[in-house]
Each structure stands twice: as C-alpha cells, then as structure tokens.
Scaffold this motif. Structure first.
Motif, mmCIF file in Angstrom:
data_model
loop_
_atom_site.group_PDB
_atom_site.id
_atom_site.type_symbol
_atom_site.label_atom_id
_atom_site.label_comp_id
_atom_site.label_asym_id
_atom_site.label_seq_id
_atom_site.Cartn_x
_atom_site.Cartn_y
_atom_site.Cartn_z
ATOM 1 N N PHE A 1 2.671 8.560 -0.065
ATOM 2 C CA PHE A 1 1.485 8.041 0.476
ATOM 3 C C PHE A 1 0.695 8.620 1.710
ATOM 4 N N LEU B 1 -8.667 6.944 -6.853
ATOM 5 C CA LEU B 1 -7.760 7.705 -5.926
ATOM 6 C C LEU B 1 -7.090 8.914 -6.677
ATOM 7 N N LEU C 1 -8.151 10.320 1.071
ATOM 8 C CA LEU C 1 -8.997 9.330 0.900
ATOM 9 C C LEU C 1 -9.961 9.128 2.350
ATOM 10 N N PHE C 2 -9.088 9.413 3.451
ATOM 11 C CA PHE C 2 -9.900 9.263 4.696
ATOM 12 C C PHE C 2 -10.697 10.503 4.904
ATOM 13 N N TYR D 1 -3.749 8.923 1.375
ATOM 14 C CA TYR D 1 -4.513 8.020 2.210
ATOM 15 C C TYR D 1 -5.244 8.969 3.324
ATOM 16 N N TRP D 2 -4.617 10.155 3.597
ATOM 17 C CA TRP D 2 -5.215 11.102 4.217
ATOM 18 C C TRP D 2 -6.312 11.835 3.459
ATOM 19 N N LEU E 1 -9.537 -2.560 -0.899
ATOM 20 C CA LEU E 1 -8.417 -2.673 0.401
ATOM 21 C C LEU E 1 -8.910 -3.599 1.303
ATOM 22 N N LEU F 1 0.741 -1.217 -0.014
ATOM 23 C CA LEU F 1 0.019 0.019 -0.165
ATOM 24 C C LEU F 1 0.859 1.224 -0.066
ATOM 25 N N VAL G 1 -12.476 1.775 -3.650
ATOM 26 C CA VAL G 1 -11.038 1.839 -3.145
ATOM 27 C C VAL G 1 -11.070 1.050 -1.929
ATOM 28 N N TYR G 2 -12.126 1.263 -0.857
ATOM 29 C CA TYR G 2 -12.292 0.497 0.376
ATOM 30 C C TYR G 2 -12.778 -0.861 0.035
ATOM 31 N N SER H 1 -5.468 2.961 -7.718
ATOM 32 C CA SER H 1 -4.731 4.047 -8.085
ATOM 33 C C SER H 1 -5.863 4.881 -9.065
#
Length: 555
Positions: free
Chosen positions: A244, A296, A251-252, A248-249, A272, A236, A268-269, A293
C-alpha cells in the motif's frame, strides 16, 4: 489490440485462471454467493439488494457445470478477461519487459484475488470498469459511432452489475466535461439508458424497494470515529496489503498529462473522496471502494516502469502478499490450515445433518437470508427466511419463497433453545435449534401504511391502513399489531403491542388485494422518550412481529 501477447503473459494469465478454477471447484460457497444463487433460481430484471448481473453470471455458469463451479465459472472468466483488458489498455512499448511485475502487482491485491473466483456483484463491476476504461481510451482517441455504441453498452453492463457503477461513470465524465459537446458521447448515454429501461421498469413495479431500503429505511448507528472514518482508512490499507505505501505513492506522483490519465485520477480520487465523506455517516465496507483497484493497476504499473524504487518494493512486498493470500486461499478449502474460522467452513456438514434428520421437509429460518439459500443449495429442501422486526428486509420479502412453505409441516430454525425439538451443532461450536410446526402459515407481505409526517403524542389517536397483497382473504383473528419507536438512525428502541380498532367493526377478514382502515392510540414509549420514526408491525399466528410498514417520520 494487434500486438502479440508475450508468451510469459499467456502462461501467467493461464496459471491464474487455472488456480481460480480449482479454487472454485473445491471451496464451499460463502453466504452471499448462496444468496445470489437464490436470485438466479428466479431470473428477473432486478432483485432486492442489487441489479441482476450477478444472477445472470450464475445462470450462465450453471449451463456448463454443477455445484460450486456452476456458480463461479463465469467469475473465473471475467477476472481473467479483466487482467487481459487492463494489459491492452496500457500503451507503453516497455511493458513487455515487465510482464512478471504486472502480474505480481495484480495478483497481490487482496480483494482482487477474492473476486477472481467468488461470484459477487463486484466481479462484473470490476470487469466492466476495466472494459469502460479501455473503450473510453479508444473513444477519446477516435470518437466514432462504433466506439459510442460500445461505450453505451459497456456503461449499461456496468450499471447492471452494481449501483456503485454511477460513481465510475460520473467521475470519468467529470474528468472531461467537453464530452457534453460530443454527439457520440450523448449517443453512448442514450444507449446505456435504453438498455437499462427493463431495470427501471422492475424498480417501478416493485415500489423502488431497493432504493428506498438503501437510502431511506436502512438502520444506521451514531457516528463513531474508530468504526467509521478510521475504519475507512484501514480499508484503504487492506485493499493492497503490504504494497500500500508504494501504490499510494505512485498515485500521488502521477500527473494528469493526458485525458485518459486524467480520467484514471478522477476515478480514484473521486471514489476516495466520496467514501471519505460518506464515512462520517456510515461504516464503509471494503468492497465499496474496490473499484479503485482497476485504474490503480494502470497508474501504478506505468509508474513502476519509470521508477526503480517503487518497482523493486512493489515486486518484493507483492510476492509476500501473494504468499499470504495463497495460504489463506488454501485455508478456505482445508479448515485445519485456516488461521481463523471462515464462513466456508462447516455449512455442508450442517446441511447434511439437518437433511439426515428431516429429509425433504421445508426449512424456515428465523432472520437469515444467508442460511436459507445455503441450506437450499446443499440440501435441496425448500427454504424460506421469515424476517421479523429485529432483522432487515431482503429478497425473501418480495419473491415467492413464502408460498412454497405454506400449510406444510416445517422445521423452524433459529438461535433460540426454548421449545426446541432438535439441536444442531455448528462447526464454530455454536448451536442452531429447530422446532416442528405442523401447519406453517405466515403473511409477511401484509402492508401497514401511515401518512407522513406523523403527529405523535402519547394517547393520541392515529390512523393506519392494512393492505393485503395476497390473492386470498386473511382471517383478522390470526393477526396482532404493534408499534415500533425508532431513533434518528432508524434503530428500534421500543416495540409495544397495540389493539387497533377497525373503522368497520363487523369485518372479520381482509379480502384479497383489499385495504382496511384502523385507528389506535400511541402507547407511551418505555425507553425512547422522543422517537423520531414509527412503524406498525403485524404478528400472525403467534410468531414475532414482522417489518410490514415504512419507517414513518414523526413531526
């Protein structure tokens, strides 16, 4: 699609396309590309490892160019089209002010760079994922017959690229369950399945060999946290390099405020979580999760336009990523600049060395579906991978490559120095050994069949059948048999010879398309006291035993 592209967008997209073309031309093939080139030499609706889209791309590329570019040209086209589609998918009037940031984000993604020119199944997977997201966005805005048809065709292209496509389609569907009440959504599913019928037929005609191997017959290892789950999290990070934390921040922090964003987040989730759970069963390869990707890029770019801190750090770290990636890409071509030995190095020289010594003689490789096509590409010789019980099944197990080297003088290439007539030095310092066989003859397609579950007991009599799929009879005196005992994870621990008895002992050969019945007694395992699977192998003409039967489960 009506808005005019910014000039800087066209320039940066064109620069990326040109770099990929140059990289494609000057970079020797990697082993997987050579393997897929072998696919394309015999076009089909399916192959042992993958659906046929990767072979189709190579075949189309070969119409335009020779050599490496004749394998990679369509990958350069698709990777460029992928970024164009993603740009068009983002409906934000501010995006024209952040064109450079968009390309820094996209070009800084490590594997996305690699699939910009390498021709692998993930290349069309990424393209059709981006196209499906664009089409789906238009579909939920205006669900019409036109967009339903286009979505169905796009899903078919996705499924023809790689079996992982099922995850993309399923998670997009789960993000909007109201689609089950939409007639045009059902139309898209019908169109996709209709387009996929030829591959279903191919699977049926080939005994679902791909599904059986990947789901049931593939060896595995006992669970190892570092190798499996920790390795998954390392992957990841590797997908995005130094950017990275902010990827991911973003995304969150992104919320599902509309159906399209909800689809992006579900995709995405979903991927994952799916592979996180899978990591408790097997090692997760980085390319298996690369599909995240695509959504994202949309999620992170939209977030960058609203968050100054994320925009600043992704831009800074993205440029560092790009610099490192460019250095590594040069190392693929020019070995002295590479910090590591890579598989693009030395294969051309090694193939030339072999060619200089043996001319056009056929080459048979022991357990190497990677080297066989690589040498065929660079030397032009007929090649074949002779797979034995220490290896795995592959495309050479089901195509007609075996027939092209039969009853000829061949060079048998392996890693064993015993009885070697020739020694070849590889660029990594290792050796490859070859011995000449005057009249090569193999029967790797012979099948051994046992009813499951097997009632195992040492000394107990067991029945198996031998099936000859060839169109000629085979002398039974040329054959020997063994039994392989395997663990729960289908890892072979014992390989013991057996002397089976024919039901009709007067028979001396097995006819074309014929089946014979044998009985034998289970020998006592040496290492594995409690085997979980068993398989019967066949040796022909003194070679190593092959993979001739299924891994039959023991009661």
């Amino acid at each position: 699609m009506k808005s005019k592209l910014p000039r800087i967008f066209i320039i940066l997209l064109g620069i990326g396309f040109l770099i990929n073309l140059l990289q494609s031309y000057f970079t020797p093939l990697i082993f997987d590309e050579a393997y897929y080139w072998h696919f394309a030499e015999n076009m089909s609706w399916g192959y042992f490892d993958h659906p046929p889209m990767v072979a189709l791309l190579i075949k189309i590329s070969s119409f335009f160019f020779d050599g490496e570019l004749g394998i990679r040209f369509m990958s350069c086209i698709l990777s460029t089209a992928t970024l164009f589609i993603l740009w068009k998918t983002i409906d934000n009037p501010k995006k024209k002010d952040y064109v450079v940031h968009f390309f820094v984000l996209a070009y800084s993604m490590t594997l996305l760079n690699a699939y910009g020119f390498f021709t692998l199944p993930d290349t069309p997977l990424l393209f059709f994922t981006s196209l499906l997201l664009y089409v789906y966005k238009r579909f939920i805005e205006k669900p019409t017959l036109f967009w339903g048809l286009i979505m169905g065709i796009t899903m078919a292209g996705l499924m023809y690229s790689k079996y992982h496509a099922a995850l993309v389609i399923i998670f997009i569907l789960l993000s909007n369950l109201k689609l089950v009440f939409n007639k045009y959504a059902w139309l898209s599913v019908f169109v996709a399945l209709l387009c996929y019928i030829p591959h279903f037929i191919w699977l049926s005609q080939n005994e679902f060999v791909t599904i059986n191997y990947h789901l049931f017959d593939r060896p595995n290892d006992p669970y190892d946290f570092k190798k499996y789950t920790l390795g998954y999290f390392v992957n990841l990070v590797a997908l995005f390099g130094l950017t990275f934390p902010w990827v991911y921040w973003a995304l969150f922090k992104t919320k599902a405020n509309d159906k399209f964003t909800r689809a992006l987040l579900f995709l995405v989730y979903g991927v994952l979580i799916f592979f996180f759970i899978s990591s408790f069963n097997r090692r997760i390869q980085t390319q298996w999760i690369i599909v995240i990707s695509i959504p994202l890029i949309v999620i992170v770019f939209r977030f960058m336009m609203e968050n100054e801190i994320v925009k600043k750090w992704i831009y800074r770290m993205g440029l560092v990523n790009i610099a490192i990636i460019l250095y590594l890409r040069i190392g693929l071509v020019y070995e002295p600049m590479s910090p590591i030995y890579y598989e693009t190095h030395g294969n051309i020289e090694l193939a030339k060395d072999v060619k200089d010594r043996v001319g056009d003689m056929p080459l048979v490789f022991e357990n190497s579906y990677r080297r066989a096509p690589m040498f065929a590409f660079y030397s032009g010789n007929n090649t074949y991978s002779l797979n034995n019980e220490s290896y795995r099944l592959n495309q050479y197990s089901i195509d007609d490559s075996e027939s092209k080297v039969q009853h000829q003088r061949i060079l048998y290439l392996s890693g064993r120095a015993s009885d070697a007539d020739e020694t070849f030095t590889k660029s990594d310092g290792g050796n490859m050994y070859g011995r000449y066989i005057d009249n090569f003859e193999s029967f790797r397609k012979l099948k051994t069949l046992m009813e499951e579950p097997v009632d195992f007991k040492v000394g107990q009599e067991q029945i198996f059948q031998l099936y000859n799929p060839y169109d000629f009879p085979i002398d039974l005196n040329k054959l020997k048999f063994n039994v392989a005992y395997m663990t729960d994870f289908k890892i072979v621990r014992d390989k013991l010879p057996i002397k089976p008895i024919l039901k009709n002992p007067t028979i001396t050969s097995i006819g074309a398309k014929d089946t014979l019945t044998y009985t034998f007694k289970f020998p006592k395992p040496v290492e594995l006291k409690d085997p979980k699977y068993v398989r019967i192998g066949v040796m022909e003409n003194g070679m190593n035993y092959g993979i001739n039967g299924k891994n039959a489960k023991i009661k």
